[in-house]
Write a protein that holds these residues in place. Structure first.
Motif, PDB file in Angstrom:
ATOM      1  N   SER A 163       5.025   6.698  48.832  1.00 29.41           N
ATOM      2  CA  SER A 163       4.753   6.698  47.600  1.00 29.41           C
ATOM      3  C   SER A 163       5.202   8.047  46.945  1.00 29.41           C
ATOM      4  O   SER A 163       5.098   9.100  47.320  1.00 29.41           O
ATOM      5  CB  SER A 163       3.307   6.518  47.271  1.00 29.41           C
ATOM      6  N   LEU A 164       5.966   7.894  45.838  1.00 29.69           N
ATOM      7  CA  LEU A 164       6.756   9.059  45.167  1.00 29.69           C
ATOM      8  C   LEU A 164       6.304   8.725  43.612  1.00 29.69           C
ATOM      9  O   LEU A 164       6.691   7.917  42.932  1.00 29.69           O
ATOM     10  CB  LEU A 164       8.145   9.242  45.517  1.00 29.69           C
ATOM     11  N   VAL A 165       6.032   9.842  43.157  1.00 32.06           N
ATOM     12  CA  VAL A 165       5.763   9.894  41.684  1.00 32.06           C
ATOM     13  C   VAL A 165       6.115  11.063  41.139  1.00 32.06           C
ATOM     14  O   VAL A 165       6.062  12.033  41.545  1.00 32.06           O
ATOM     15  CB  VAL A 165       3.996   9.731  41.431  1.00 32.06           C
ATOM     16  N   ALA A 166       6.811  10.963  39.744  1.00 23.64           N
ATOM     17  CA  ALA A 166       7.260  11.965  39.150  1.00 23.64           C
ATOM     18  C   ALA A 166       6.096  12.978  38.534  1.00 23.64           C
ATOM     19  O   ALA A 166       5.123  12.508  38.329  1.00 23.64           O
ATOM     20  CB  ALA A 166       8.224  11.483  37.945  1.00 23.64           C
ATOM     21  N   GLY A 167       6.333  14.178  38.386  1.00 23.12           N
ATOM     22  CA  GLY A 167       5.454  15.136  37.906  1.00 23.12           C
ATOM     23  C   GLY A 167       5.264  14.863  36.375  1.00 23.12           C
ATOM     24  O   GLY A 167       6.021  14.070  35.742  1.00 23.12           O
ATOM     25  N   LEU A 218      21.712   8.017  41.543  1.00 19.34           N
ATOM     26  CA  LEU A 218      20.915   8.833  40.686  1.00 19.34           C
ATOM     27  C   LEU A 218      19.715   8.159  40.210  1.00 19.34           C
ATOM     28  O   LEU A 218      20.051   7.109  39.438  1.00 19.34           O
ATOM     29  CB  LEU A 218      21.495   9.830  39.619  1.00 19.34           C
ATOM     30  N   VAL A 219      18.517   8.643  40.348  1.00 21.35           N
ATOM     31  CA  VAL A 219      17.345   7.819  39.770  1.00 21.35           C
ATOM     32  C   VAL A 219      16.777   8.837  38.650  1.00 21.35           C
ATOM     33  O   VAL A 219      16.492   9.886  39.332  1.00 21.35           O
ATOM     34  CB  VAL A 219      16.543   7.145  40.694  1.00 21.35           C
ATOM     35  N   ASN A 220      16.499   8.351  37.494  1.00 21.30           N
ATOM     36  CA  ASN A 220      15.746   9.115  36.699  1.00 21.30           C
ATOM     37  C   ASN A 220      14.428   8.700  36.225  1.00 21.30           C
ATOM     38  O   ASN A 220      14.358   7.442  35.741  1.00 21.30           O
ATOM     39  CB  ASN A 220      16.720   9.082  35.334  1.00 21.30           C
ATOM     40  N   LEU A 221      13.397   9.448  36.792  1.00 23.20           N
ATOM     41  CA  LEU A 221      11.920   8.752  36.465  1.00 23.20           C
ATOM     42  C   LEU A 221      11.364   9.653  35.376  1.00 23.20           C
ATOM     43  O   LEU A 221      11.151  10.919  35.216  1.00 23.20           O
ATOM     44  CB  LEU A 221      11.046   9.179  37.759  1.00 23.20           C
ATOM     45  N   ALA A 222      10.659   8.626  34.622  1.00 24.35           N
ATOM     46  CA  ALA A 222      10.019   9.699  33.348  1.00 24.35           C
ATOM     47  C   ALA A 222       8.691  10.214  33.982  1.00 24.35           C
ATOM     48  O   ALA A 222       8.319   9.694  34.995  1.00 24.35           O
ATOM     49  CB  ALA A 222       9.734   8.549  32.417  1.00 24.35           C
ATOM     50  N   PRO A 223       8.088  11.068  33.176  1.00 21.11           N
ATOM     51  CA  PRO A 223       7.035  11.873  33.627  1.00 21.11           C
ATOM     52  C   PRO A 223       5.967  10.881  34.025  1.00 21.11           C
ATOM     53  O   PRO A 223       5.528   9.703  33.745  1.00 21.11           O
ATOM     54  CB  PRO A 223       6.485  12.499  32.462  1.00 21.11           C
ATOM     55  N   ARG A 250      15.985   0.043  35.205  1.00 20.08           N
ATOM     56  CA  ARG A 250      15.515  -0.602  36.122  1.00 20.08           C
ATOM     57  C   ARG A 250      14.279  -1.126  35.909  1.00 20.08           C
ATOM     58  O   ARG A 250      14.037  -2.405  35.991  1.00 20.08           O
ATOM     59  CB  ARG A 250      15.463   0.188  37.479  1.00 20.08           C
ATOM     60  N   GLU A 251      13.317  -0.381  35.385  1.00 20.82           N
ATOM     61  CA  GLU A 251      12.079  -0.861  34.849  1.00 20.82           C
ATOM     62  C   GLU A 251      11.643   0.031  34.102  1.00 20.82           C
ATOM     63  O   GLU A 251      12.119   1.023  33.857  1.00 20.82           O
ATOM     64  CB  GLU A 251      11.240  -1.321  35.906  1.00 20.82           C
ATOM     65  N   GLN A 252      10.255  -0.049  33.357  1.00 22.82           N
ATOM     66  CA  GLN A 252       9.704   0.888  32.370  1.00 22.82           C
ATOM     67  C   GLN A 252       9.755   2.172  33.010  1.00 22.82           C
ATOM     68  O   GLN A 252       8.844   2.439  34.152  1.00 22.82           O
ATOM     69  CB  GLN A 252       8.249   0.481  32.205  1.00 22.82           C
ATOM     70  N   GLY A 253      10.170   3.147  32.325  1.00 25.81           N
ATOM     71  CA  GLY A 253      10.355   4.729  33.044  1.00 25.81           C
ATOM     72  C   GLY A 253      11.322   4.947  33.899  1.00 25.81           C
ATOM     73  O   GLY A 253      11.078   6.100  34.479  1.00 25.81           O
ATOM     74  N   VAL A 254      11.968   3.986  34.538  1.00 26.75           N
ATOM     75  CA  VAL A 254      12.992   4.193  35.548  1.00 26.75           C
ATOM     76  C   VAL A 254      14.376   3.996  35.268  1.00 26.75           C
ATOM     77  O   VAL A 254      14.745   2.447  34.874  1.00 26.75           O
ATOM     78  CB  VAL A 254      12.614   3.200  36.810  1.00 26.75           C
ATOM     79  N   LYS A 288       6.057   6.005  38.787  1.00 27.54           N
ATOM     80  CA  LYS A 288       6.533   5.966  40.430  1.00 27.54           C
ATOM     81  C   LYS A 288       7.680   5.448  40.506  1.00 27.54           C
ATOM     82  O   LYS A 288       8.361   4.357  39.889  1.00 27.54           O
ATOM     83  CB  LYS A 288       5.358   4.918  40.788  1.00 27.54           C
ATOM     84  N   LEU A 289       8.409   5.915  41.739  1.00 21.78           N
ATOM     85  CA  LEU A 289       9.765   5.340  42.277  1.00 21.78           C
ATOM     86  C   LEU A 289       9.467   3.947  42.901  1.00 21.78           C
ATOM     87  O   LEU A 289       8.579   3.672  43.686  1.00 21.78           O
ATOM     88  CB  LEU A 289      10.186   6.173  43.337  1.00 21.78           C
ATOM     89  N   PRO A 290      10.182   2.954  42.322  1.00 18.76           N
ATOM     90  CA  PRO A 290       9.907   1.572  42.895  1.00 18.76           C
ATOM     91  C   PRO A 290      10.444   1.493  44.390  1.00 18.76           C
ATOM     92  O   PRO A 290      11.457   2.143  44.966  1.00 18.76           O
ATOM     93  CB  PRO A 290      10.800   0.678  41.817  1.00 18.76           C
ATOM     94  N   GLU A 291       9.974   0.448  45.110  1.00 13.97           N
ATOM     95  CA  GLU A 291      10.562   0.268  46.153  1.00 13.97           C
ATOM     96  C   GLU A 291      11.952   0.057  46.240  1.00 13.97           C
ATOM     97  O   GLU A 291      12.148  -0.997  45.536  1.00 13.97           O
ATOM     98  CB  GLU A 291       9.548  -0.605  46.979  1.00 13.97           C
TER      99      GLU A 291
END
Length: 200
Positions: free
Chosen positions: A175-179, A126-131, A105-109, A134-137
């Motif tokens: 706002s949601l950010v992966a660990g 399902l959305v996979n966020l790199a460490p 979807r974009e860098q890290g997402v 931030k989850l895009p809107e």
């Protein structure tokens, strides 16, 4: 496993009544498979509903709407315990998170669109966020259900881990950010897309 962030009673009642849109139903069913306490509450509500129906005069019922997880197990089985995906979701997408056809979807997402029935509204993915990503809107209408499938994240400063569930509305930005210690995989269902009308 203790899960601090669970569906509230009104959400569980809607689930027990079988009146949720398909995308939301898929998320809550997966949530129930990961949260025995919530599953127990829904089971009790369903038993109460059956008891009440038994006291009413029988009336013909229309055939229930097909949903993505129809017939799938709602409890987490012991077999295949190596999989991070909850049992109902595995019935649809398979056992392995890594084997899914993730799209950037974009860098890290990355995201994977979970199949729904042809007439279903909304979105389920399902959305996979790199460490640290931030989850895009994501634009949507109505409700959003979000379930942490693996890893952890922070949503407006609150830590969420595997099995945690949160619901939002289109008027409620967050706002949601992966660990920082690993990827975070989320199952997100949206009631409707912005241009879809409300179905009655």
């Amino acid at each position: 496993m203790d899960i601090p962030h669970r569906p509230d009673l009104s959400t569980l009642m809607t689930c027990a009544a079988g009146s949720q849109p398909e995308a939301l139903c898929a998320v809550i069913t997966s949530c129930l498979a990961m949260c025995p306490a919530s599953m127990e509450k829904v089971t009790r509500m369903e038993l109460i509903g059956v008891a009440l129906l038994d006291q009413m005069d029988p009336k013909p019922m229309t055939e229930p709407t097909a949903i993505i997880l129809s017939g799938a197990e709602r409890s987490e089985p012991n077999r295949n315990s190596h999989s991070k995906l909850p049992a109902p979701l595995r019935a649809v997408v398979g056992d392995s998170i890594d084997a899914l056809g993730w799209l950037d979807r974009e860098q890290g997402v990355k995201y994977f669109s979970v199949p729904m029935s042809p007439t279903a509204q909304g979105r389920l993915e399902l959305v996979n966020l790199a460490p640290g990503t931030k989850l895009p809107e994501l634009a949507y209408a109505g409700e959003e259900y979000l379930l942490v499938v693996s890893g952890c994240c922070r949503r407006d400063g609150t830590r969420l881990e595997r099995g945690d569930f949160v619901e939002s509305y289109e008027q409620s930005p967050y706002s949601l950010v992966a660990g920082d210690n690993g990827h975070c995989v989320l199952l997100i269902g949206h009631e409707r897309l912005p241009n879809q009308p409300i179905r009655h």
